[in-house]
Design an enzyme around this catalytic site. Structure first.
Site, PDB file in Angstrom:
ATOM      1  N   LYS A 114      97.715  -1.782  50.408  1.00 47.78           N
ATOM      2  CA  LYS A 114      96.520  -2.585  50.676  1.00 47.78           C
ATOM      3  C   LYS A 114      95.992  -2.325  52.089  1.00 47.78           C
ATOM      4  CE  LYS A 114      94.883  -7.293  51.226  1.00 47.78           C
ATOM      5  NZ  LYS A 114      95.274  -8.685  51.350  1.00 47.78           N
ATOM      6  N   ASP A 132      94.474  -7.142  46.433  1.00 43.72           N
ATOM      7  CA  ASP A 132      95.463  -8.188  46.655  1.00 43.72           C
ATOM      8  C   ASP A 132      95.580  -9.001  45.373  1.00 43.72           C
ATOM      9  OD1 ASP A 132      93.211  -9.824  46.588  1.00 43.72           O
ATOM     10  OD2 ASP A 132      93.341 -10.414  48.675  1.00 43.72           O
TER      11      ASP A 132
END
Length: 146
Positions: A114, A132
């Site tokens: 991420k 996420d």
């Protein structure tokens, strides 16, 4: 369907901007790493102090870990994150910049997929998405992923 969603996002958010404040490439890496399990607003509060006090990779790499901990304490999990800040600075010091290299970025302390995607999309305009739990959940609801 997917293209309609992408087109819609382009319409409602024509110039998306990272919510984290940064002036230097390594600041984005560190701010994004710090953002885990907290808000961008809180990260911006602590990084404004952190990056003013330690305004170079050299200063961050040689920082007193207790000082870093005190600065970033409001974001939580500050012990590990303080170690990560110094480790990232040490590793980037050899380069002097943040390379456009997924494998290298993911090798940095506290940096995963991420964070790497945030860095690649913002610094290098790579066509990647920082996923996420919220993005994942909404993608499943919209049936654009499984």
């Amino acid at each position: 369907m997917k293209q309609r969603i992408v087109d819609y996002f382009d319409l409602i958010i024509p110039n998306p901007k990272c919510e984290l404040n940064y002036n230097k490439d390594y600041e984005l890496v560190i701010a994004t790493m710090l953002s885990a399990q907290t808000t961008d607003k809180r990260v911006n509060m602590v990084t404004s102090v952190l990056f003013e006090r330690y305004d170079s990779l050299e200063k961050l790499a040689n920082a007193n870990i207790e000082d870093i901990k005190n600065i970033i304490r409001p974001i939580g999990t500050f012990n590990k994150k303080a170690s990560n800040v110094i480790a990232i600075a040490l590793k980037l010091l050899d380069y002097g910049y943040v390379p456009n290299d997924r494998e290298f970025l993911e090798s940095l302390s506290g940096v995963g997929r991420k964070t790497t995607n945030v860095v690649l999309s913002n610094l290098y305009n790579e066509n990647v998405i920082a996923v996420d739990t919220h993005v994942n959940r909404v993608s499943i609801i919209l049936k654009i992923s499984k």
